[in-house]
Design an enzyme around this catalytic site. Structure first.
Site, PDB file in Angstrom:
ATOM      1  N   ASP A  85       0.842  -1.198   0.000  1.00 18.02           N
ATOM      2  CA  ASP A  85       0.000   0.000   0.000  1.00 18.02           C
ATOM      3  C   ASP A  85       0.879   1.251   0.000  1.00 18.02           C
ATOM      4  O   ASP A  85       1.807   1.356   0.815  1.00 18.02           O
ATOM      5  CB  ASP A  85      -0.900  -0.026   1.246  1.00 18.02           C
ATOM      6  CG  ASP A  85      -1.976   1.049   1.226  1.00 18.02           C
ATOM      7  OD1 ASP A  85      -2.333   1.507   0.114  1.00 18.02           O
ATOM      8  OD2 ASP A  85      -2.469   1.407   2.310  1.00 18.02           O
ATOM      9  N   HIS A  86       0.607   2.184  -0.885  1.00 21.92           N
ATOM     10  CA  HIS A  86       1.374   3.448  -0.968  1.00 21.92           C
ATOM     11  C   HIS A  86       2.869   3.213  -0.977  1.00 21.92           C
ATOM     12  O   HIS A  86       3.616   3.875  -0.227  1.00 21.92           O
ATOM     13  CB  HIS A  86       1.019   4.383   0.201  1.00 21.92           C
ATOM     14  CG  HIS A  86      -0.352   4.951   0.106  1.00 21.92           C
ATOM     15  ND1 HIS A  86      -0.702   5.926  -0.793  1.00 21.92           N
ATOM     16  CD2 HIS A  86      -1.493   4.638   0.771  1.00 21.92           C
ATOM     17  CE1 HIS A  86      -1.991   6.215  -0.671  1.00 21.92           C
ATOM     18  NE2 HIS A  86      -2.496   5.425   0.262  1.00 21.92           N
ATOM     19  N   GLY A 210     -11.354   4.886   2.772  1.00 13.60           N
ATOM     20  CA  GLY A 210     -12.716   4.334   2.794  1.00 13.60           C
ATOM     21  C   GLY A 210     -13.398   4.367   4.147  1.00 13.60           C
ATOM     22  O   GLY A 210     -14.590   4.047   4.244  1.00 13.60           O
ATOM     23  N   SER A 211     -12.687   4.761   5.206  1.00 16.95           N
ATOM     24  CA  SER A 211     -13.292   4.822   6.547  1.00 16.95           C
ATOM     25  C   SER A 211     -14.129   6.071   6.715  1.00 16.95           C
ATOM     26  O   SER A 211     -13.663   7.172   6.414  1.00 16.95           O
ATOM     27  CB  SER A 211     -12.195   4.861   7.624  1.00 16.95           C
ATOM     28  OG  SER A 211     -11.469   3.678   7.633  1.00 16.95           O
TER      29      SER A 211
HETATM   30  P1  13P Z   1      -8.527   4.959   5.947  1.00 12.18           P
HETATM   31  O1  13P Z   1      -7.483   4.730   7.020  1.00 12.18           O
HETATM   32  O2  13P Z   1      -9.040   6.330   5.957  1.00 12.18           O
HETATM   33  O3  13P Z   1      -9.578   3.911   5.985  1.00 12.18           O
HETATM   34  O4  13P Z   1      -7.757   4.808   4.544  1.00 12.18           O
HETATM   35  C1  13P Z   1      -7.097   3.615   4.240  1.00 12.18           C
HETATM   36  C2  13P Z   1      -6.356   3.733   2.967  1.00 12.18           C
HETATM   37  O5  13P Z   1      -6.750   4.428   2.061  1.00 12.18           O
HETATM   38  C3  13P Z   1      -5.136   2.937   2.825  1.00 12.18           C
HETATM   39  O6  13P Z   1      -4.501   3.141   1.611  1.00 12.18           O
END
Ligand code: 13P
Length: 288
Positions: A85-86, A210-211
């Protein structure tokens, strides 16, 4: 089933107009929680690892071995992808070397020409190993691993350039931010999402942060072409709230409640339940 890349699961989601949940790992309990949730509701799943989590959990190699072994041990039969991720350029390459089946190279803070050039390099290396690649255009707001992005909107023409490179899915800023959304948040920019979708055709789009996005906005984003939704903060909060309750109720002081496994169990269970709720919302239940 062992780990697979995320290309096919997202193409299926694209055809079926639903989204696959990307859930960030934070510790061993989260590995168990997410795998058990996916298996229970027969949903494909993407397990994701940020640079910070990689450092905490012993590096990309340790994590890929741990996830592979948990899949065997828990007899998980649904499709699971393990995703960087990232990733910086180096992190993306390290994920490729160490058994990850999907990588995100995040060059969104670079000028677009440089972002395209490095994404292309990652793509060539990943393709040779059958690994799927996510790219990003337009930073996602909020904070991720200590890095603050202003949450700029993606330029649809830049999205098209990324799509033309052949990336498997694309994260594009549309007003979404990582972490908790502020009270005065304006919501997702659906006009921009439509314009981006027009430029990239069938390429699956990714919604980071998405949170805490209201459910109707999540459903609309899926309708308009989002096929991967990243969730981390809500799972962290669910874990920590359940753990706090355990202490507030004095359970650590009763019997063998001091045992770390007992103390971590409510957090694991809360994470598992939340993961299932998200899969229901995203429409991925029963798709495996
Ligand atoms: P949140 O922590 O806001 O759910 O985002 C997660 C995210 O986008 C990880 O790449």
């Amino acid at each position: 089933m062992g780990l697979i890349n995320a290309k096919e699961m997202l193409e299926d989601a694209n055809r079926g107009r639903y989204a696959i949940g990307h859930f960030n790992l934070n510790n061993m309990e989260s590995v168990r929680a997410f795998l058990l949730a996916a298996e229970e509701v027969r949903s494909p799943i993407i397990l994701a690892v940020s640079g910070g989590t990689a450092k905490y959990m012993g590096g990309y190699r340790t994590i890929s071995h741990m996830v592979e072994d948990f899949i065997q041990y828990l007899k998980i039969t649904v499709p699971v992808a393990l995703h960087v991720d990232h990733g910086t350029y180096e992190e993306a390459l390290e994920g490729i070397r160490q058994g990850f089946t999907s990588v995100m190279f995040d060059g969104s803070s670079l000028p677009i020409e440089r972002n395209l050039q490095l994404t292309k390099e990652v793509l060539e290396l990943a393709e040779a190993h059958g690994i799927s690649v996510e790219a990003e255009v337009g930073g996602i707001g909020g904070e991720e691993d200590g890095k603050i992005s202003m949450g700029e909107r993606a330029n649809p023409e830049h999205c098209k350039m990324m799509a033309d490179l052949g990336v498997d899915f694309l994260a594009a800023g549309i007003g979404n931010i990582h972490g908790k959304y502020p009270q005065d948040w304006e919501g997702l920019d659906f006009d921009l999402l439509v314009r981006i979708k027009k430029q990239v055709g069938h390429l699956p789009l990714v919604l980071h942060g998405g949170s805490g996005i209201p459910e109707d906005q999540i459903r609309k984003a899926i309708e308009l072409g989002v096929n991967k939704i990243n969730v981390n903060t809500e799972c962290q909060i669910a874990f920590t709230e359940a753990t706090r309750k355990y202490f507030e109720e004095g359970k650590d002081l009763a019997s063998r409640g001091f045992a770390p496994r007992a103390m971590l169990a409510p957090g694991l269970e809360a994470t598992r339940r939340l993961c299932i709720r998200k899969m229901e919302l995203f429409g991925s239940v029963g798709r495996a």
